[in-house]
Design a protein around this motif. Structure first.
Motif, PDB file in Angstrom:
ATOM      1  N   TYR A  60     -23.658  36.597 -11.935  1.00 14.05           N
ATOM      2  CA  TYR A  60     -24.285  36.127 -10.712  1.00 14.05           C
ATOM      3  C   TYR A  60     -25.098  35.144 -10.912  1.00 14.05           C
ATOM      4  N   SER A  61     -25.018  34.188 -10.008  1.00 13.47           N
ATOM      5  CA  SER A  61     -26.114  33.015 -10.037  1.00 13.47           C
ATOM      6  C   SER A  61     -26.326  32.577  -8.925  1.00 13.47           C
ATOM      7  N   GLY A  62     -27.292  31.954  -8.860  1.00 12.03           N
ATOM      8  CA  GLY A  62     -27.775  31.242  -7.644  1.00 12.03           C
ATOM      9  C   GLY A  62     -29.168  30.441  -7.666  1.00 12.03           C
ATOM     10  N   SER A  63     -29.607  29.875  -6.604  1.00 13.04           N
ATOM     11  CA  SER A  63     -30.587  28.689  -6.780  1.00 13.04           C
ATOM     12  C   SER A  63     -31.438  28.824  -5.656  1.00 13.04           C
ATOM     13  N   LEU A  64     -32.796  28.321  -5.679  1.00 15.43           N
ATOM     14  CA  LEU A  64     -33.561  28.405  -4.557  1.00 15.43           C
ATOM     15  C   LEU A  64     -34.293  27.005  -4.812  1.00 15.43           C
ATOM     16  N   GLN A  65     -34.917  26.604  -3.362  1.00 13.22           N
ATOM     17  CA  GLN A  65     -35.748  25.272  -3.657  1.00 13.22           C
ATOM     18  C   GLN A  65     -37.183  25.631  -3.263  1.00 13.22           C
ATOM     19  N   TYR A  66     -38.072  25.456  -4.053  1.00 12.16           N
ATOM     20  CA  TYR A  66     -39.379  25.678  -3.720  1.00 12.16           C
ATOM     21  C   TYR A  66     -40.085  24.385  -3.099  1.00 12.16           C
ATOM     22  N   SER A 122     -46.920  40.128 -15.109  1.00 14.15           N
ATOM     23  CA  SER A 122     -47.761  41.177 -14.711  1.00 14.15           C
ATOM     24  C   SER A 122     -47.621  41.268 -13.042  1.00 14.15           C
ATOM     25  N   HIS A 123     -47.000  40.430 -12.587  1.00 18.45           N
ATOM     26  CA  HIS A 123     -47.107  40.168 -11.061  1.00 18.45           C
ATOM     27  C   HIS A 123     -46.058  41.203 -10.677  1.00 18.45           C
ATOM     28  N   ILE A 124     -45.086  41.576 -11.516  1.00 16.12           N
ATOM     29  CA  ILE A 124     -43.852  42.043 -11.258  1.00 16.12           C
ATOM     30  C   ILE A 124     -44.177  43.341 -10.581  1.00 16.12           C
ATOM     31  N   ALA A 125     -45.045  44.199 -10.918  1.00 14.86           N
ATOM     32  CA  ALA A 125     -45.415  45.549 -10.524  1.00 14.86           C
ATOM     33  C   ALA A 125     -46.204  45.431  -9.203  1.00 14.86           C
ATOM     34  N   VAL A 126     -46.818  44.414  -8.840  1.00 18.47           N
ATOM     35  CA  VAL A 126     -47.608  44.285  -7.688  1.00 18.47           C
ATOM     36  C   VAL A 126     -46.931  43.469  -6.687  1.00 18.47           C
ATOM     37  N   LEU A 127     -46.424  42.258  -7.021  1.00 20.98           N
ATOM     38  CA  LEU A 127     -45.675  41.443  -5.866  1.00 20.98           C
ATOM     39  C   LEU A 127     -44.452  42.123  -5.383  1.00 20.98           C
ATOM     40  N   HIS A 128     -43.869  42.838  -6.653  1.00 22.20           N
ATOM     41  CA  HIS A 128     -42.506  43.239  -6.242  1.00 22.20           C
ATOM     42  C   HIS A 128     -42.274  44.684  -6.331  1.00 22.20           C
ATOM     43  N   THR A 132     -36.420  40.355  -4.692  1.00 19.99           N
ATOM     44  CA  THR A 132     -37.931  39.568  -5.615  1.00 19.99           C
ATOM     45  C   THR A 132     -37.902  38.125  -5.584  1.00 19.99           C
ATOM     46  N   PHE A 133     -36.987  37.339  -5.915  1.00 18.27           N
ATOM     47  CA  PHE A 133     -36.913  36.042  -5.735  1.00 18.27           C
ATOM     48  C   PHE A 133     -37.349  35.540  -4.269  1.00 18.27           C
ATOM     49  N   ALA A 134     -37.109  36.050  -3.158  1.00 15.84           N
ATOM     50  CA  ALA A 134     -37.648  35.817  -2.033  1.00 15.84           C
ATOM     51  C   ALA A 134     -39.130  36.072  -1.820  1.00 15.84           C
ATOM     52  N   GLU A 135     -39.676  37.078  -2.435  1.00 16.60           N
ATOM     53  CA  GLU A 135     -41.012  37.376  -2.482  1.00 16.60           C
ATOM     54  C   GLU A 135     -41.765  36.347  -3.269  1.00 16.60           C
ATOM     55  N   ASP A 136     -41.335  35.962  -4.561  1.00 19.23           N
ATOM     56  CA  ASP A 136     -41.852  35.119  -5.159  1.00 19.23           C
ATOM     57  C   ASP A 136     -41.974  33.586  -4.335  1.00 19.23           C
ATOM     58  N   LEU A 137     -40.848  33.672  -3.800  1.00 20.24           N
ATOM     59  CA  LEU A 137     -40.801  32.052  -3.050  1.00 20.24           C
ATOM     60  C   LEU A 137     -42.109  32.016  -2.131  1.00 20.24           C
TER      61      LEU A 137
END
Ligand code: FES
Ligand SMILES: [Fe+2]
Length: 381
Positions: A160-166, A181-187, A329-334
């Motif tokens: 699977y592949s994709g991309s986002l623009q920040y 370390s952000h994974i356990a919190v932000l996600h 998770t990537f939407a949360e990072d963005l």
């Protein structure tokens, strides 16, 4: 345990007196991911921007990619509005035609071609499902510096592949990938308790190697650890039996992340005494993710990502589900990083406070700084 003075030191190393963590210039002498190879089907032309430099790509007659400056030497029309003619690219404003080396090869109604009628041409390579470009000094464009991502070529994975623009400076996305370390919190809702949280929970696991601390590599950092069975990643397919999890994440300049998570029978971590598993250990299954960060402009960054469960480990439906979790998770990072960029820009001149979890991102920022420092003025063409 980190002492406060260590943390202070990390902060000093990270920002070195700078008060703006998102004003770092771009490294030029390095391979950047332009995109997934699948984005460049047909002859083109394809318009892209990398490190603030407009680039046009096209495929010549034999299918090989060519990358040129996306600015006609004549009146600066974008060549990405041009037409591919065999091995050449013609500007569709007044018809100047360019060869693969960026030199004009033909003009309409004029025999004498001025030497100045040329554009830059850039080394470009298709490898491991990505297209890579070198925007610095072409004389030092060494293809052996492209990270080995052969894992992307394993056709027994469901890929699977994709991309986002920040809308953010690339270094904030790099910071995020260098500090898991952000994974356990932000996600916590989407991918929380995934294997990446080992970095945050190292004290909770009996088999952590080196406290899951980031270690320096030649051009990046590595975080690797045995993770206790209780922390089974939700990104591991269900068919893989429970056991001890080994995880390794390499993050390499300018922003390539190589993550592999493997499951072994219970007791393997103990047998390995916390060290990486050797080939003699029986692996029960694995999952991988390759990601790449490419600066587009000072406040724009492309983020490419992938997921590769093995066909033997998961039916398509389950694999699709894992991919959906990853996208969440990537939407949360963005969302978080774009908001963070806004706060940084709204409060220029302030200095961030460090914590121990910053170790990875600071090591990685130092790698980028040394690459920048190594670039001679001649490299900045
Ligand atoms: S601007 Fe390209 S030919 Fe004139
Ligand atoms: Fe994240």
């Amino acid at each position: 345990m980190k002492q406060p003075q260590d943390v202070e030191q990390h902060v000093d190393n990270a920002y070195g007196g700078e008060r703006e963590p998102t004003n770092a210039p771009f490294v030029r002498n390095i391979w950047y991911v332009v995109g997934w190879a699948g984005e460049f089907e047909g002859s083109g032309p394809f318009s892209r921007c990398i490190i603030d430099e407009p680039v046009v790509l096209y495929r010549k007659g034999n299918g090989a990619l060519v990358a040129l400056q996306d600015r006609c030497a004549h009146r600066w029309a974008p060549l990405s509005l041009g037409r591919v003619e065999g091995d050449h690219l013609r500007c569709m404003y007044h018809g100047v035609k360019y060869g693969v080396d960026g030199q004009c090869v033909e003009m309409l109604g004029q025999d004498r071609i001025p030497k100045t009628l040329c554009v830059r041409s850039y080394p470009v390579v298709e490898r491991h499902r990505f297209v890579w470009i070198w925007l610095g000094n072409p004389a030092v464009a060494d293809t052996s510096l492209i990270p080995d991502l052969g894992i992307l070529d394993q056709d027994w994975r469901r890929f699977y592949s994709g991309s986002l623009q920040y809308e953010a400076h690339y270094s904030l996305i790099n910071d995020n990938l260098a500090d898991l370390s952000h994974i356990a919190v932000l996600h916590e809702k989407s991918g929380g308790r995934t294997v990446g949280s080992a970095a945050a929970d190292s004290q909770l696991t009996p088999y952590v190697s080196g406290g899951a601390e980031a270690k320096p590599l030649d051009r990046g950092i590595r975080v690797e650890a045995w993770v206790g069975p209780a922390q089974r990643s939700i990104l591991l397919p269900r068919k893989i039996p429970g056991g001890d999890i080994w995880t390794r994440t390499d993050f390499l300049a300018p922003g390539t992340l190589v993550s592999i998570t493997q499951m072994y029978p219970y007791g393997t971590a103990e047998k390995c005494k916390g060290l990486p598993p050797g080939p003699e250990q029986r692996m029960l299954g694995d999952i991988m993710s390759i990601q790449a960060v490419t600066p587009v402009a000072p406040r724009k960054t492309k983020y490419f990502f992938s997921l590769g469960p093995r066909v033997a480990d998961a039916e398509k439906e389950e694999s699709d589900g894992l991919w959906q979790i990853m996208l969440e998770t990537f939407a949360e990072d963005l969302q978080m990083i774009q908001a963070q960029q806004k706060v940084i820009d709204d409060h220029p001149g302030h200095r961030m406070a460090g914590i121990a979890a910053d170790r990875g991102l600071i090591l990685f920022r130092n790698v980028m700084k040394s690459l920048l420092a190594a670039e001679s003025p001649g490299a900045r063409l």
